[in-house]
Design a protein around this motif. Structure first.
Motif, PDB file in Angstrom:
ATOM      1  N   UNK A  63      44.111  37.544  53.455  1.00  0.00           N
ATOM      2  CA  UNK A  63      44.373  38.923  53.050  1.00  0.00           C
ATOM      3  C   UNK A  63      44.991  39.703  54.205  1.00  0.00           C
ATOM      4  N   UNK A  64      44.504  39.470  55.402  1.00  0.00           N
ATOM      5  CA  UNK A  64      45.051  40.151  56.580  1.00  0.00           C
ATOM      6  C   UNK A  64      46.517  39.780  56.791  1.00  0.00           C
ATOM      7  N   UNK A  65      46.832  38.482  56.691  1.00  0.00           N
ATOM      8  CA  UNK A  65      48.216  38.041  56.874  1.00  0.00           C
ATOM      9  C   UNK A  65      49.116  38.570  55.763  1.00  0.00           C
ATOM     10  N   UNK A  66      48.599  38.633  54.545  1.00  0.00           N
ATOM     11  CA  UNK A  66      49.387  39.063  53.391  1.00  0.00           C
ATOM     12  C   UNK A  66      49.834  40.515  53.517  1.00  0.00           C
ATOM     13  N   UNK A  67      49.001  41.364  54.085  1.00  0.00           N
ATOM     14  CA  UNK A  67      49.302  42.797  54.160  1.00  0.00           C
ATOM     15  C   UNK A  67      49.708  43.261  55.554  1.00  0.00           C
ATOM     16  N   UNK A 100      50.934  50.807  47.033  1.00  0.00           N
ATOM     17  CA  UNK A 100      50.567  50.221  45.746  1.00  0.00           C
ATOM     18  C   UNK A 100      50.983  48.754  45.686  1.00  0.00           C
ATOM     19  N   UNK A 101      52.079  48.410  46.386  1.00  0.00           N
ATOM     20  CA  UNK A 101      52.511  47.018  46.459  1.00  0.00           C
ATOM     21  C   UNK A 101      51.456  46.174  47.167  1.00  0.00           C
ATOM     22  N   UNK A 102      50.902  46.717  48.258  1.00  0.00           N
ATOM     23  CA  UNK A 102      49.825  46.008  48.955  1.00  0.00           C
ATOM     24  C   UNK A 102      48.628  45.802  48.024  1.00  0.00           C
ATOM     25  N   UNK A 103      48.307  46.840  47.267  1.00  0.00           N
ATOM     26  CA  UNK A 103      47.174  46.751  46.340  1.00  0.00           C
ATOM     27  C   UNK A 103      47.415  45.659  45.309  1.00  0.00           C
ATOM     28  N   UNK A 104      48.638  45.601  44.777  1.00  0.00           N
ATOM     29  CA  UNK A 104      48.952  44.583  43.777  1.00  0.00           C
ATOM     30  C   UNK A 104      48.794  43.172  44.364  1.00  0.00           C
ATOM     31  N   UNK A 105      49.264  42.990  45.600  1.00  0.00           N
ATOM     32  CA  UNK A 105      49.134  41.691  46.252  1.00  0.00           C
ATOM     33  C   UNK A 105      47.665  41.338  46.480  1.00  0.00           C
ATOM     34  N   UNK A 106      46.892  42.327  46.930  1.00  0.00           N
ATOM     35  CA  UNK A 106      45.481  42.074  47.199  1.00  0.00           C
ATOM     36  C   UNK A 106      44.719  41.739  45.916  1.00  0.00           C
ATOM     37  N   UNK A 107      45.079  42.411  44.823  1.00  0.00           N
ATOM     38  CA  UNK A 107      44.400  42.122  43.558  1.00  0.00           C
ATOM     39  C   UNK A 107      44.733  40.715  43.067  1.00  0.00           C
ATOM     40  N   UNK A 108      46.026  40.302  43.281  1.00  0.00           N
ATOM     41  CA  UNK A 108      46.402  38.933  42.917  1.00  0.00           C
ATOM     42  C   UNK A 108      45.634  37.932  43.773  1.00  0.00           C
ATOM     43  N   UNK A 109      45.487  38.255  45.054  1.00  0.00           N
ATOM     44  CA  UNK A 109      44.750  37.379  45.958  1.00  0.00           C
ATOM     45  C   UNK A 109      43.262  37.340  45.601  1.00  0.00           C
ATOM     46  N   UNK A 110      42.730  38.504  45.211  1.00  0.00           N
ATOM     47  CA  UNK A 110      41.312  38.566  44.845  1.00  0.00           C
ATOM     48  C   UNK A 110      41.018  37.671  43.643  1.00  0.00           C
TER      49      UNK A 110
END
Length: 685
Positions: free
Chosen positions: A361-365, A469-479
């Motif tokens: 998650x850290x690397x993704x954002x 919001x893009x970060x949120x979308x990525x994090x939700x996909x990762x979650x």
């Protein structure tokens, strides 16, 4: 163009074309023609043979003729100081931008006049007289007709050349725009697109100043992205609201508005140097995301139409670029999700998995700090299970905190929160802590079967930007991926626990008899296939029933645990020790010959003999000991059942021979079986 028509004169009336016009006219009428600007300056032609040509008096006359004739629809006839007739005819309708040009023709001798009324300025009376006599004689009316003929002919010629030039220019512009469309499609960035668009406007339409405005991400403001031309610096930094009333007419890509009202331009925040603008809409998918603006130039209808089409092309190029960027982003996200899935699948241990989830998650954002929290205890309070980017002191504080604020709210509500500025966000409303570099963070729930099982928190982007919001979308996909990994890890941990329960003895923690038999079968099969040696040791606690009766079952259980520990401490990592039943134990020794097994068994016997068991003084030998029997594969037995029987028979022999000893079935190297001497009585209290 008022005043000086020179910039387009060479284009619309080249010298060769002028000569082809004035030659036949002079041959037919005897008149000379001159094309002058609005100030009387000669642009084409000269007064053939006139003795006064170029004098101040004649130049003043040309200026007078030009000033009075320009803009008129009919030619005007003038009499020069020498009494000769001249005409002046406006060329205003010859071509757009040519309104200051005047056609001057003559001279002729007025009908009824004899000679020259006044001396000519040539300085040679005889030559002057001869020149006047060579001039045609005409009445003012006839002369007016000759002037109209010259005016109409010039207009036809110049209009023809203008139309030809306009057609050629439009054709070149259209072909160039088709070529530019390909270049727009190949542009790889907004900067490249904007620069190409403005260069095209400058070259094809000769606009003095132009700019592109793009919508700011997540905002309602259009800001100048790129500008060019003489007023480039004046328009840089200009912004306008997307919904400004002055832009109300810009509804579709390519639609345009023209504004030249001083007050409207002032309300738009433009400097005084800007006298007008034409704005073309850049848009797509139902939104206006930019403007293409031309300053201080009112395009001709055909030129404006081409600019509208160009704005549509530019809009499509921007939209294609946005789609390509979205596709590229989706590809990167898919690759990131695949990598995350790979990382998650490689982690079965829950604690390791939690750290992997947080790191991904850290690397993704691009975050520097983060934590993963899970509920603990009956009250459902959150506990920090993984941390990154924080020192040990901060981690301990986080672990000890009973109230984790936003994380607790996210866990309770099951809804993600992205905060741009925690000091201004009404959901937080507190000062930023010194340990955090930025005021933006994201908190995302991890959910399983509709219930929240954890919270992922991230803050302090390396770039210093806010979480979007893009970060949120990525994090939700990762979650979502993390949820499946956590479920898998949980099931694995549960299965491992169940497996451990099913194969271990609950009292000693050693492997149980069922697993022992499965493992022994595997080792016998492996030894058979590969030709390896295999040994088995059977162990029994001496006089255990007497010890149990004298000291009670709890002491007996304690004695079994202590013997189990001694066994584990005495054998190798490749060996398999199990509780065979009651007070009996068994040890499988893979790839071990019987002589080596005897050494290992002796080490076990000595370890147990050295232990102190409470109450052992009541035993027949005043201590608790073990007897051991050893059998080897394949020399003593060729199958699992026989191997156990042979080791068990050696064990009974050890007991019959006095206990506290080890006996090998069949002896070693063909020698008869013999008991090992007991060790000295060494106690460990």
């Amino acid at each position: 163009m008022q005043g000086n028509p020179l910039p387009i004169l060479d284009r619309l009336l080249p010298t060769a074309v002028w000569e082809r016009f004035v030659g036949p006219y002079r041959a037919a009428t005897g008149l000379s023609l001159i094309l002058a600007d609005g100030e009387g300056r000669v642009l084409r032609g000269e007064a053939a043979g006139c003795p006064g040509w170029g004098t101040a008096r004649c130049n003043a006359l040309y200026r007078k003729v030009a000033l009075q004739a320009r803009g008129g629809t009919e030619p005007l006839v003038f009499r020069c100081p020498e009494g000769l007739l001249l005409f002046g005819a406006s060329a205003a309708e010859a071509a757009p931008g040519f309104s200051g040009a005047v056609l001057v023709g003559g001279p002729v001798v007025a009908e009824g006049a004899e000679g020259s009324p006044t001396p000519l300025p040539g300085g040679n009376p005889e030559a002057d007289r001869d020149w006047v006599r060579s001039l045609p004689v005409s009445s003012p009316r006839k002369f007016q007709s000759l002037a109209q003929l010259a005016q109409l002919s010039l207009r036809w010629i110049m209009q023809g050349h203008h139309h030809k030039y306009s057609y050629t220019q439009r054709q070149a512009q259209i072909l160039t725009l088709f070529e530019v469309a390909g270049d727009l499609g190949r542009a790889t960035s907004a900067h490249e697109l904007n620069a190409l668009a403005l260069n095209t406007l400058g070259v094809l339409f000769e606009v003095p100043t132009a700019a592109t405005l793009l919508r700011e991400p997540g905002g309602d403001t259009l800001r100048v992205h790129t500008a060019m031309g003489s007023l480039e610096q004046a328009v840089r930094g200009w912004t306008v609201g997307v919904n400004d009333e002055c832009l109300a007419g810009l509804t579709e890509p390519g639609s345009a508005v023209y504004i030249d009202d001083v007050h409207a331009l002032g309300k738009l925040g433009l400097p005084e140097e800007i006298r007008s603008l034409t704005a073309f809409c850049l848009g797509g998918r139902g939104e206006r995301f930019g403007l293409l603006v031309v300053f201080n130039a009112a395009p001709e209808p055909e030129g404006e139409q081409l600019m509208r089409g160009f704005a549509v092309q530019l809009s499509l190029a921007f939209e294609n670029q946005r789609l390509q960027q979205e596709i590229a982003a989706r590809v990167r996200e898919l690759a990131a999700v695949q990598e995350m899935s790979r990382q998650f699948l490689a982690s079965l241990d829950p604690e390791e998995l939690f750290q992997v989830i947080l790191e991904e998650a850290r690397k993704l954002t691009g975050a520097q700090k983060g934590s993963l929290m899970l509920p603990t205890g009956a009250d459902g309070g959150l506990s920090v299970r993984a941390v990154t980017g924080m020192n040990d002191g901060v981690v301990e504080k986080l672990r000890a905190a009973s109230d984790h604020g936003i994380a607790a709210r996210v866990f309770a509500d099951g809804e993600a929160i992205v905060v741009a500025n925690l000091e201004k966000d009404v959901r937080v409303g507190r000062k930023n802590r010194a340990r955090y570099a930025t005021k933006s963070f994201a908190s995302v729930p991890i959910r399983v079967d509709g219930r929240t099982v954890g919270v992922l928190n991230l803050t302090d982007k390396l770039s210093g930007e806010i979480f979007s919001e893009e970060d949120l979308r990525l994090l939700q996909a990762m979650a979502a991926q993390a949820t499946m990994a956590i479920e898998r890890s949980t099931y694995y941990a549960q299965s491992q626990e169940l497996r451990k329960i099913s194969i271990t003895d609950s009292l000693t923690g050693l492997l149980n008899r069922r697993y022992f038999q499965e493992r022994l079968a595997e080792e016998v099969d492996r030894a058979t296939r590969h030709g390896h040696a295999l040994s088995l040791i059977m162990i029994d606690i001496d006089h255990f029933k007497a010890y149990n009766d004298a000291n009670g079952h709890l002491a007996g259980d304690r004695a079994l645990v202590l013997v189990g520990r001694a066994l584990r401490a005495s054998i190798r990592t490749i060996d398999v020790v199990s509780r065979f039943g009651g007070e009996e134990f068994a040890v499988i020794l893979p790839e071990t010959r019987k002589a080596e097994a005897m050494d290992i068994g002796e080490r076990v016997r000595r370890e147990v003999d050295a232990l102190y068991f409470p109450g052992e003084e009541a035993q027949p030998e005043r201590r608790l000991t073990v007897s051991l029997g050893v059998a080897g594969f394949p020399e003593d037995a060729r199958d699992l059942k026989s191997l156990i029987q042979r080791a068990d028979r050696a064990l009974y022999t050890a007991k019959a021979d006095g206990r506290n000893r080890i006996v090998a079935y069949g002896g070693l190297g063909g020698a008869p079986a013999s008991p090992a001497p007991p060790s000295p009585w060494t106690k460990v209290l």
